[in-house]
Every structure is written in structure tokens, then in C-alpha cells.
Design a protein around this motif. Structure first.
Motif, PDB file in Angstrom:
ATOM      1  N   ALA A   1       0.954  -1.504   0.162  1.00  0.00           N
ATOM      2  CA  ALA A   1       0.105  -0.001  -0.012  1.00  0.00           C
ATOM      3  C   ALA A   1       1.067   1.140  -0.050  1.00  0.00           C
ATOM      4  O   ALA A   1       0.573   2.410  -0.573  1.00  0.00           O
ATOM      5  CB  ALA A   1      -0.978  -0.279   1.355  1.00  0.00           C
ATOM      6  N   GLU A   2       1.960   1.111   0.773  1.00  0.00           N
ATOM      7  CA  GLU A   2       2.756   2.262   0.757  1.00  0.00           C
ATOM      8  C   GLU A   2       3.537   2.676  -0.658  1.00  0.00           C
ATOM      9  O   GLU A   2       3.494   3.734  -1.013  1.00  0.00           O
ATOM     10  CB  GLU A   2       4.044   1.975   1.753  1.00  0.00           C
ATOM     11  N   HIS A   3       4.088   1.713  -1.347  1.00  0.00           N
ATOM     12  CA  HIS A   3       4.331   1.789  -2.756  1.00  0.00           C
ATOM     13  C   HIS A   3       3.328   2.453  -3.496  1.00  0.00           C
ATOM     14  O   HIS A   3       3.303   3.252  -4.236  1.00  0.00           O
ATOM     15  CB  HIS A   3       4.813   0.340  -3.431  1.00  0.00           C
ATOM     16  N   ILE A   4       2.166   1.964  -3.415  1.00  0.00           N
ATOM     17  CA  ILE A   4       0.986   2.312  -4.400  1.00  0.00           C
ATOM     18  C   ILE A   4       0.884   3.976  -4.010  1.00  0.00           C
ATOM     19  O   ILE A   4       0.597   4.714  -4.873  1.00  0.00           O
ATOM     20  CB  ILE A   4      -0.244   1.638  -4.149  1.00  0.00           C
ATOM     21  N   LYS A   5       0.817   4.162  -2.824  1.00  0.00           N
ATOM     22  CA  LYS A   5       0.579   5.869  -2.214  1.00  0.00           C
ATOM     23  C   LYS A   5       1.758   6.640  -2.999  1.00  0.00           C
ATOM     24  O   LYS A   5       1.315   7.646  -3.385  1.00  0.00           O
ATOM     25  CB  LYS A   5       0.575   5.862  -0.601  1.00  0.00           C
ATOM     26  N   ASN A   6       2.925   5.946  -2.914  1.00  0.00           N
ATOM     27  CA  ASN A   6       4.020   6.730  -3.531  1.00  0.00           C
ATOM     28  C   ASN A   6       3.907   7.198  -5.065  1.00  0.00           C
ATOM     29  O   ASN A   6       3.843   8.084  -5.468  1.00  0.00           O
ATOM     30  CB  ASN A   6       5.260   6.205  -3.363  1.00  0.00           C
TER      31      ASN A   6
END
Ligand code: ASP
Ligand code: MG
Length: 415
Positions: free
Chosen positions: A16-21
Motif C-alpha cells: 500500500a505504501e508503494h502504491i501511495k508513493n
């Protein structure tokens, strides 16, 4: 206002963190005044996990069901990406391959894009939406969902860019671009600023992770592809059709653009086959029927009407190939089948090499000076390939990289 098509690979979307970035990056591209279409792969190892899941309930999962299953990986990432963008305040919409107008052939698991109707994407762009397309999938004329083969999101992205007549297709991944060699094997490998489609095709099919079909599409539709990192803002590598002219200005250039390596190689030798018409056809037809592709082929000069035939296949196909060859050889009478899999393929790649002299001899001399034995040799218009022992591959690749003046400073580049 430009139309930008971007693709993000699975490792850039792993959490999810990657996707937000990535959503932040996409948003900035939109804020710069562009229309933005994004093609996404499945998150992290999702596709592998789905394959494992299928194989845990069925020995040979039904191909049609398998494709629907695998397509869900990309559906997850495109919907989650659209949600992430919306929570940043952007108007974003996700589209499955079918909704995006991607029509394919019916060969499940390795379908080819047969046509593309960009109307829906266009109307979403007209409505000021950021459009997120699920990669790797399409739909047949009778509405069965298909997938495009491993790494197929690259192909989706280039097809979308070509259909929308985007100036280029941007592929963001976990490497900074295309290198002169695999940096894990050759520490002095350098990132290339640009590379020709044809050279890239050789490097792609020899290990650098880009789906070869995407490169072919880029070549056919003359759509340049920029490969760059999804985390830093480096310039990446532009794959396009004009490097030859650009690099040829001025003094005679070194035509070797890169060293390709591949360890998915095995060798099959059929000894003592009678030298008469039809033997090669009898041997290779059943392999082709099984979908096994044969690469380097060598037939020895015959002695007393008998000859040896040696060829390579993918190591992952070796068991199946050996089975087929043993079966056929029985009909030849007296033929003996020998296999080896501790081999690797090593190539120098560059357009125009065969028009020039000295490349092959320099390659062989360099390997000889390093006491590396060449088992087989093959050439194409733009590459010279030697089969060598796998244990000597790294040393051989480094030696060629230096000999052809490709060395940069030793870097901590990761592959
Ligand atoms: N998710 C698919 C795969 O892992 C397609 C892609 O990543 O491009 O092969
Ligand atoms: Mg993937």
C-alpha cells in the motif's frame, strides 16, 4: 497539454505504501498539465502466488479459468491505485483490459493483442480523468478474458501508447534503465542513455526484464519506450529507432552496445544419426509441436554416413525436450542422446556488427586469453553468441565488457 502513458511494474506496487508513493508521482504528472493513462502490473508476487494457488487445487488448471484468475492480480492494483488517487483529490477511474478496449487472440496464457479500441479511454480522458488500466489482460471476440504471458503489462502499455498516439511510453520499474550488461554479473556495467529497438530485443530476450513483445510493438508502431526508476528521478534509458544514425556521426564507433547473458540454457546432442534428408525435420518437428523452441543448432560434418547433431533449448524445457528426442531417436536406430545443463549463453549485441570486421575474432580472442572454452557459436545480424560453461559466465562477461570498451566505474548498481 501532452498525453502521457506510464506503466508501473509489480515491484513498484508491492505494498500500500508503494502504491501511495506511485499515486503521488502520477498526480504530479497530471498537475503538470498532462493527460495521464497508467498501466499497472499486479502487486509484488501476486501472479506467482495465484499460480501456486491454482496448482494447489489442480495438477493442470484449466487454461480459461487460469486466465480469469491471473487477470484479478492487475484488477486489484488498478482499483487500489484509482482509490489512492481519489483520496489525494484526483478524479481517477480504473478500467479492466476488456473495458479499455484490448482485444486479443484466444491462446490462453499467451494471448496476442489483436486490436485495440481506445474510445473508452479517450472519453474518460475527455472527462478529465486519470485512467488506470489493468495490464497483462484483454478479451476475446466472444468475451473470454485472456492474459498476455508473463511480463505482459509492458505489452499492454506500449499498445495503449501506440493506439493513443502518445509521444512515448514510460515504463517505471525497480531499475534505473537498461545496462550494458547485467550489473549483478558485471560490476562495471553502465546505464545506457539510449538503445535501438533491435538491440533491446536481443538484450530483452537474454535476461534484461522487459517483455520482448512490448519491444516489437514499439518497433512496429514507432513508439519510443522510456525505461526508468519508479523511485528516483533519473533520466532512464530511451529505447527507440534512431540510435544507429545518432551514434554513427563522426569517428568509427564501437558497434557493441551491450553484453547479454542467459543461464536458462541446456544442450542436447544426438549422436550417430544417419546423414540423410529428413533427419533434422524428423527431429525438430515434434519439438515444435510441443512448443519447445530450439536455439543454437550445430550439425557436425559426417563421417561414414553418420553425424552428430547438437542444439540448445531452454533449461526449463530440457526434461520435455529430452523425452521427445529420445522417442524420435529410437526410430533413427543406434542414435544416442546426451544432455547437459551446466551451460550459459553469452552474446555481444550491436547493430551493424556483421557489416564490420573484427568483432567475432575479438570476442573469440578475448575468451581464449581468459581460458574460456567455447562450446557452440551462432550469429545473427546484430549479435554473436557463444555457449560457454555456466561456471565461467561471469568471468567471460566481464572480460568481454572490458574488451569492447563498455566498462564504467565500478558501481553499486543493482539489477
Ligand atoms: N503480473 C504479470 C506477471 O507477473 C504481468 C506483468 O507483471 O507484467 O507476469
Ligand atoms: Mg509482475
Amino acid at each position: 497539454m501532452a498525453l502521457v502513458v506510464q506503466k508501473y511494474g509489480g515491484s513498484s506496487l508491492a505494498t500500500a505504501e508503494h502504491i501511495k508513493n506511485v499515486a503521488g508521482r502520477i498526480g504530479r504528472t497530471f498537475d503538470d498539465g498532462n493527460q495521464v493513462v497508467v498501466v499497472v502490473s499486479a502487486m509484488g508476487d501476486t501472479t506467482d502466488d495465484l499460480i501456486d494457488l491454482a496448482e494447489s487445487v489442480a495438477d493442470q488448471p484449466d487454461q480459461r479459468e487460469m486466465d480469469v484468475l491471473l487477470s484479478t492480480g492487475e484488477l486489484v492494483s488498478c482499483t487500489i491505485m484509482a482509490m489512492a488517487l481519489r483520496s489525494l483529490g484526483y478524479k481517477a477511474i480504473s478500467l479492466s483490459g476488456a473495458q479499455a478496449g484490448i482485444e486479443t487472440t484466444t491462446s490462453y496464457g499467451q494471448a496476442q493483442i489483436a486490436g485495440m479500441n481506445p474510445d473508452r479511454i479517450m472519453s474518460e480522458l475527455d472527462a478529465d480523468h486519470i485512467v488506470i488500466v489493468a495490464g497483462f489482460q484483454g478479451v476475446t471476440p466472444d468475451l473470454n478474458v485472456t492474459t498476455l504471458g508473463r511480463g505482459g503489462s509492458d505489452t499492454t502499455a506500449v499498445a495503449v501508447a501506440a493506439a493513443l498516439r502518445a509521444a512515448r511510453c514510460e515504463v517505471y520499474t525497480d531499475v534505473e534503465g537498461i545496462y550494458t550488461a547485467d550489473p549483478r554479473r558485471v560490476p562495471k556495467a553502465q546505464k545506457l542513455e539510449e538503445i535501438g529497438f533491435e538491440e533491446m530485443l536481443e538484450l530483452a530476450s537474454y535476461g534484461v526484464k522487459m517483455n520482448p513483445r512490448s519491444i516489437e510493438l514499439g518497433m512496429v508502431y514507432d513508439t519510443p519506450i522510456l525505461v526508468a526508476s519508479s523511485t528516483d528521478d533519473g533520466p532512464g534509458t530511451l529505447i527507440h529507432g534512431e540510435t544507429d544514425m545518432n551514434r554513427d556521426v563522426g569517428e568509427i564507433r564501437n558497434r557493441v552496445g551491450g553484453i547479454a547473458t542467459d543461464t536458462n540454457v541446456a544442450k542436447i546432442t544426438v549422436r550417430n544419426v544417419r546423414d540423410r534428408p529428413g533427419i533434422a525435420a524428423n527431429l525438430f518437428e515434434p519439438l515444435a509441436d510441443q512448443g519447445i523452441s530450439v536455439d543454437v543448432i550445430v550439425q557436425n560434418a559426417s563421417v561414414d554416413g553418420a553425424t552428430d547433431m547438437t542444439f540448445t533449448v531452454k533449461r526449463t524445457d530440457l526434461d520435455r525436450a529430452r523425452h521427445v528426442v529420445e522417442e524420435v531417436s529410437r526410430e533413427f536406430g543406434g542414435a544416442e542422446v546426451i544432455t547437459a545443463s551446466d551451460l550459459a549463453k553469452l552474446s555481444i549485441v550491436g547493430t551493424g556488427m556483421l557489416d564490420a570486421t573484427g568483432y567475432a575474432s575479438k570476442m573469440f580472442r578475448t575468451l581464449a586469453d581468459n581460458e574460456i572454452n567455447i562450446e557452440m557459436i551462432t550469429t545473427s545480424e546484430i549479435r554473436i553468441t557463444c555457449i560457454v560453461a555456466e561456471g565461467q559466465l561471469d568471468r567471460a562477461a566481464r572480460a568481454l565488457h572490458s574488451a569492447f570498451d563498455l566498462d564504467g566505474p565500478e558501481s553499486g548498481a543493482t539489477g
